[in-house]
Design an enzyme around this catalytic site. Structure first.
Site, PDB file in Angstrom:
ATOM      1  N   ASP A  41      16.798  26.203   3.120  1.00 30.36           N
ATOM      2  CA  ASP A  41      15.797  25.997   4.171  1.00 30.36           C
ATOM      3  C   ASP A  41      14.578  25.228   3.674  1.00 30.36           C
ATOM      4  OD1 ASP A  41      14.638  27.873   2.547  1.00 30.36           O
ATOM      5  OD2 ASP A  41      14.140  29.297   4.148  1.00 30.36           O
ATOM      6  N   HIS A 134      -5.669   7.278 -10.689  1.00 26.77           N
ATOM      7  CA  HIS A 134      -5.954   6.055  -9.936  1.00 26.77           C
ATOM      8  C   HIS A 134      -7.460   5.810  -9.865  1.00 26.77           C
ATOM      9  CE1 HIS A 134      -5.271   2.791  -7.207  1.00 26.77           C
ATOM     10  NE2 HIS A 134      -5.938   3.367  -6.230  1.00 26.77           N
ATOM     11  N   LYS A 197      -6.941  -9.957  -4.512  1.00 26.27           N
ATOM     12  CA  LYS A 197      -5.897  -9.368  -3.675  1.00 26.27           C
ATOM     13  C   LYS A 197      -6.479  -8.829  -2.382  1.00 26.27           C
ATOM     14  CE  LYS A 197      -4.211  -5.242  -4.678  1.00 26.27           C
ATOM     15  NZ  LYS A 197      -3.490  -4.157  -5.386  1.00 26.27           N
ATOM     16  N   GLY A 231       5.571  -5.018  -5.073  1.00 25.52           N
ATOM     17  CA  GLY A 231       5.137  -6.203  -4.329  1.00 25.52           C
ATOM     18  C   GLY A 231       3.982  -6.952  -4.956  1.00 25.52           C
TER      19      GLY A 231
END
Length: 337
Positions: A41, A134, A197, A231
């Protein structure tokens, strides 16, 4: 044997077993006995199968390829050890995926990293050890001590023995990582180029508008903290080729690629992607473009220093000799052998 004290135990979560075993090998100790059961479950059940009363416990579990389940499992680990009267509980999180959610940059959104930090503390974590967050400010979301290790020294140590060092330029894919890219460049004694970017939304596709720096006739090392789709790396690589770059290598703290991203990297101008084993990524197995440098000895050294009440900050600037000994061969060294 580095760790001789019976008062320290290392355990492994579902996706942290391989990493934890490498840590135990470095420290000369045995992995703690436990089991994790995943019910049909979706529930998860944790059982510690040996006494941890009054022991300093370390549990290894990245919040990586299955972040929601891994986070919940980690919380249950914390609770299990606390209820078993462990002296202290340290969460070893080689990759803290929710560190990306470090700010409220849109209306009505959660600061996810802060929520995760609060949950870990409430569940019973006394300390956390992680790597290449990060955003470094995520450390401030915790009230408990957080040792934030860096992959940079060990990755640079490996790269310095590759045959790309001549005419090498370190490339940051965007301005946000430029400061860290300069640390790589300073460590290697090389110049920096920076990409401009833009990203239109929450998808993983970015567009490189411009490149600042001379890469004509140079070998290029693209550095970033992680990639999910590949990417950005691929787009930067194509721009570097257009600007006359020779060889292109990518270097990442964490590698989160899945099948589609792996295929894209394999078809790109990138010669190698060098990363760490912070996440046990099955999608890259068998692809020779991917080189994995283990940081488990680095984490093990940090555990040893914490246990011995020694400084951990020394690991930010240099790689201990014993950790260097565990570095894999470079492609050239393998070929020559």
């Amino acid at each position: 044997m580095l760790i001789e004290s019976p008062d320290i135990k290392i355990f492994a979560g579902s996706s942290g077993a391989a990493f934890a075993k490498k840590m135990c090998k470095y420290l000369g100790t045995e992995l703690g006995a436990s089991e994790v059961i995943h019910f049909s479950d979706g529930n998860v059940f944790i059982r510690v199968k040996e006494t941890v009363r009054d022991k300093d416990v370390y549990v290894v579990l990245p919040i990586g390829l299955d972040p929601n389940n891994e986070l919940v499992e980690l919380l249950f680990w914390m609770d299990s050890f606390k209820r078993a009267s462990a002296h202290s509980v340290t969460a070893i999180i080689p990759y803290f995926g929710y560190a990306k959610g470090d700010k409220k940059d849109e209306p009505r959104v959660s600061i996810r990293a802060r929520v995760c930090a609060d949950c870990l503390e409430v569940a019973g974590a006394d300390r956390a050890i992680t790597m290449d967050l990060h955003s470094p400010q995520v450390q401030g979301f915790f009230k408990i001590p957080v040792d934030h290790l860096l992959a940079l020294p060990i990755l640079c140590e490996y790269i310095s023995h590759m045959d790309i060092m001549e005419n090498l330029v370190v490339v940051s894919p965007d301005a946000g990582f430029a400061k860290d890219a300069r640390k790589y460049a300073n460590f290697l004694g090389k110049p920096v180029a920076i990409g401009d970017k833009t990203r239109s939304g929450h998808d993983e596709n970015a567009h490189i508008l411009e490149l600042i720096g001379d890469v004509n006739g140079k070998n290029c090392l693209i550095v970033d903290d992680f990639t999910i789709s590949g990417g950005t790396l691929i787009e930067v690589a194509h721009m570097l080729k257009e600007r006359g770059a020779k060889r292109i290598i990518a270097c990442l703290g964490h590698i989160m690629l899945r099948e589609k991203g792996v295929r894209a990297i394999m078809q790109s101008p990138i010669e190698y992607v060098i990363s760490t084993d912070s996440v046990d990524n099955p999608y890259i197995v068998g692809y020779d473009k991917f080189i994995i440098v283990s940081v488990a000895p680095l984490f093990a050294e940090a555990v040893y220093r914490i246990h011995e009440r020694e400084s951990v900050s020394d690991l930010f600037d240099r790689v201990p000799v014993k950790v260097k000994d565990d570095l894999p061969e470079t492609p050239t060294e393998r070929y020559e052998r």
